[in-house]
Scaffold this active site. Structure first.
Site, PDB file in Angstrom:
ATOM      1  N   HIS A  99       0.825  -1.201   0.000  1.00 50.65           N
ATOM      2  CA  HIS A  99       0.000   0.000   0.000  1.00 50.65           C
ATOM      3  C   HIS A  99       0.864   1.257   0.000  1.00 50.65           C
ATOM      4  O   HIS A  99       0.618   2.183  -0.762  1.00 50.65           O
ATOM      5  CB  HIS A  99      -0.921   0.016   1.224  1.00 50.65           C
ATOM      6  CG  HIS A  99      -2.180  -0.775   1.038  1.00 50.65           C
ATOM      7  ND1 HIS A  99      -2.259  -2.117   1.333  1.00 50.65           N
ATOM      8  CD2 HIS A  99      -3.401  -0.414   0.583  1.00 50.65           C
ATOM      9  CE1 HIS A  99      -3.491  -2.547   1.070  1.00 50.65           C
ATOM     10  NE2 HIS A  99      -4.199  -1.536   0.611  1.00 50.65           N
ATOM     11  N   ASP A 100       1.843   1.291   0.870  1.00 48.71           N
ATOM     12  CA  ASP A 100       2.743   2.446   0.934  1.00 48.71           C
ATOM     13  C   ASP A 100       3.852   2.116   1.918  1.00 48.71           C
ATOM     14  O   ASP A 100       3.631   1.401   2.896  1.00 48.71           O
ATOM     15  CB  ASP A 100       1.995   3.702   1.392  1.00 48.71           C
ATOM     16  CG  ASP A 100       2.582   4.969   0.781  1.00 48.71           C
ATOM     17  OD1 ASP A 100       3.729   4.899   0.281  1.00 48.71           O
ATOM     18  OD2 ASP A 100       1.908   6.015   0.780  1.00 48.71           O
TER      19      ASP A 100
END
Length: 644
Positions: free
Chosen positions: A528-529
């Site tokens: 996701h990050d």
């Protein structure tokens, strides 16, 4: 009451995703060339239900005294839940000037819109342009088919003969190969144009990454392919993020200039060229943000090809005597494509397939190739139109929420949380989570609708409303569902899954399964990050699953076979704790972060009034859990088992 039937059909599970249809109904779709109408299918389902009542389902509780109490709670609570954040979002609220700069002009008279979430704003602002592409893409495909249909699947017919079955089989296979050739050719060239328009010259960077990954699948010795695939793709995720997409100017800076050029005045010709190239970044210059979803398809291709090498000695279709035109989803995913299908052109057409390129949902390579060869009988014009209407209603819902409840802007303005009452705080947090759910749901449904219009059926990513989840396990299965299934196929199962093998102790199996879950959720968070709060989110989700696992072991359903209501109430208590923990984890990961969550908790539980409110909220959540249980029982009575 035909309007009521159509409204019910609009929100039925098979409209959401035909994969949820009972197996017998799916078989009818496969063997009936006329594709029975929704009314015919409903009649057949009713007949089956009358003759064969679902095994293990309980009598309906919708008309019981207990549920009349639950209805009363709903009638009181739900209007209050909407009214409270609306009041604190009004211009008359004394805190309005703090977050008012984050609001934008709206299209509803007298209301501004909370377009402060950058991720959703980028989608919302580009909806008109994406709608044009959605319309043009199928039109261009039909135009292409009409101009280049020499010896294609549209001209292949069954040739009568003595051995009609063999002739028909050969004709069907030839038609499928021709259909694939026609579609892949269009997808390949359209994808190149599409990413060039999206990312400008950065499309060359994408193609280079794709080429390297393809060479890993094809040229690296077989036993090293899994490790090389994972190392390369995880490295790409980190490198893309840290280098912000490899600007040409930054790449040039890695090479020190010569002495002569350093003494010259002004930038060098190479530096000027690199800046000129960087200026042509396309509609979405930050291609690396969108590339995360492509990484999943790169891994899918490599592993599907890798596993196919072990199955080339015999055809699974012949071994199981299956009809390739009516495979189940499980078979489409697990059965390898033909050896000649793993080509660079097919690989590019799959990884850059335009309707699913930006955000998914995710299809495996095997499933994608199978659907290109044989269109799914479950894709009908009627179901696709209903799905599109459902998407529009979801988009309208989001617009109404953003125009009347400014939960995101309030949280982004870093307010004094102590100035809000516990109920106001809880509702701001609740609608923050709903906006997160909607901002993911809407793009996923838009791109899935585009794919359905193009004849490809990817899995539905969101199969439950955010407020219709009580289990951490089921929540994960129904939230970004295609990604969950991807992690199971390409991470969890290859690591050993959770099944015991011969000679393994139960303790070792549980430890191995726990380690595999850690690996899965760590990858999900980093995918996701690359942020600490998302890593904490992944581990919090994993931590909050443990109480559910332990409770299931301590209170097995079979021990309460004679006391089903007691078991249901005990599960309701556990569901309340699960819901609170899932809300906390998602607020940390996607909304206010850990510090913001601490402020919310202190504001809610820091006073006696807050404690009393929290107790009342838990009672309301208990009521919600009972309704969720009954919804799932009702689905089972109609033959649907979503397992989430």
């Amino acid at each position: 009451m035909s309007w009521l039937y159509h409204l019910k059909k609009l929100y039925s599970l098979d409209t959401l995703d035909a994969r949820f249809l009972p197996k017998q109904t799916l078989n009818e779709l496969k063997i009936d060339p006329a594709k029975p109408s929704p009314e015919e299918l409903k009649s057949r389902q009713d007949d089956r239900k009358a003759s064969f009542p679902p095994h293990g389902t309980r009598p309906s509780k919708w008309g019981t005294l207990e549920f009349y109490y639950h209805y009363l709670i709903f009638i009181i609570c739900i209007p209050l839940m909407f009214y409270t954040p609306y009041v604190v979002s009004k211009a008359s609220d004394p805190r309005y000037p703090i977050f008012e700069p984050l609001l934008s002009p709206g299209w509803i008279p007298g209301r501004k819109v909370d377009n402060s979430d950058a991720q959703y704003a980028s989608f919302r602002d580009n909806i008109p342009y994406m709608a044009i592409v959605l319309i043009l893409h199928p039109i261009l495909r039909r135009l292409y088919d009409s101009l280049w249909r020499s010896n294609t699947y549209t001209q292949i017919r069954v040739v009568p003969g003595d051995d009609r079955g063999l002739t028909q089989g050969l004709s069907a296979a030839a038609a499928a190969d021709a259909r694939m050739e026609q579609r892949i050719t269009f997808d390949f060239y359209f994808a190149l144009v599409f990413i060039s328009a999206l990312h400008g010259v950065s499309a060359l960077k994408i193609l280079l990454i794709l080429y390297i990954n393809f060479k890993i699948a094809k040229d690296v010795p077989k036993k090293y392919v899994p490790v090389a695939t994972w190392l390369f793709n995880i490295s790409i995720l980190f490198a893309n993020e840290l280098s912000r997409g490899y600007p040409f100017e930054s790449l040039l800076a890695l090479f020190p200039p010569s002495q002569a050029s350093s003494e010259a005045k002004g930038p060098s010709a190479a530096m000027a060229l690199s800046r000129w190239l960087d200026s042509y970044g396309g509609i979405v210059p930050r291609w690396e943000v969108l590339f995360k979803i492509t990484v999943l398809r790169l891994i899918s291709f490599n592993f599907d090809h890798y596993w196919s090498l072990d199955k080339r000695a015999s055809s699974p279709l012949e071994k199981k005597q299956l009809d390739p035109s009516s495979l189940s989803e499980r078979d489409r995913v697990s059965m390898p494509a033909k050896p000649g299908d793993y080509t660079f052109r097919n690989y590019v057409a799959y990884t850059l397939y335009s309707p699913l390129y930006i955000a998914g949902p995710i299809l495996t390579f095997n499933d994608h190739i199978s659907q290109i060869r044989y269109p799914l009988p479950s894709i009908t014009t009627h179901r696709t139109l209903l799905y599109g209407l459902r998407f529009l209603l979801t988009l309208l819902t989001m617009e109404l929420v953003l125009h009347f409840i400014y939960a995101v802007a309030i949280s982004k303005a870093s307010p004094d949380w102590t100035s809000y009452t516990p109920f106001q705080l809880s509702m701001l947090a609740f609608f923050n989570l709903h906006i997160i759910w909607l901002k993911l749901l809407i793009p996923w449904r838009f791109f899935r609708f585009w794919a359905l219009c193009d004849g490809i059926d990817p899995p539905e990513n969101m199969v439950r409303c955010m407020s219709d989840n009580y289990s951490a396990f089921a929540f994960w299965r129904s939230w970004h569902r295609s990604f969950n299934r991807w992690t199971v196929r390409y991470i969890f199962v290859p690591l050993g899954g959770s099944r015991a093998t011969a000679g393994e102790s139960q303790t070792w199996v549980m430890l191995r399964a726990g380690g595999n879950f850690v690996a899965v959720f760590t990858f999900v968070a980093l995918w996701h990050d690359i942020q600490l709060r998302l890593l904490m989110w992944g581990w919090l989700i994993l931590l909050f699953i443990l109480p559910e696992v332990l409770a299931t072991k301590l209170f097995p359903k079979k021990k309460f076979r004679d006391r089903p209501d007691l078991y249901r109430w005990l599960c309701g208590l556990g569901a309340v704790g699960n819901i609170l923990m899932m809300m906390a984890a998602n607020l940390v990961g996607f909304a206010v972060g850990l510090d913001g969550l601490k402020g919310l908790i202190q504001g809610i539980a820091g006073t006696w009034n807050g404690v009393v409110f929290l107790a009342g909220a838990c009672c309301a959540l208990f009521t919600g859990a009972q309704v969720m249980f009954e919804i799932r029982e009702e689905e089972m009575r109609h033959g649907f088992n979503m397992k989430c």
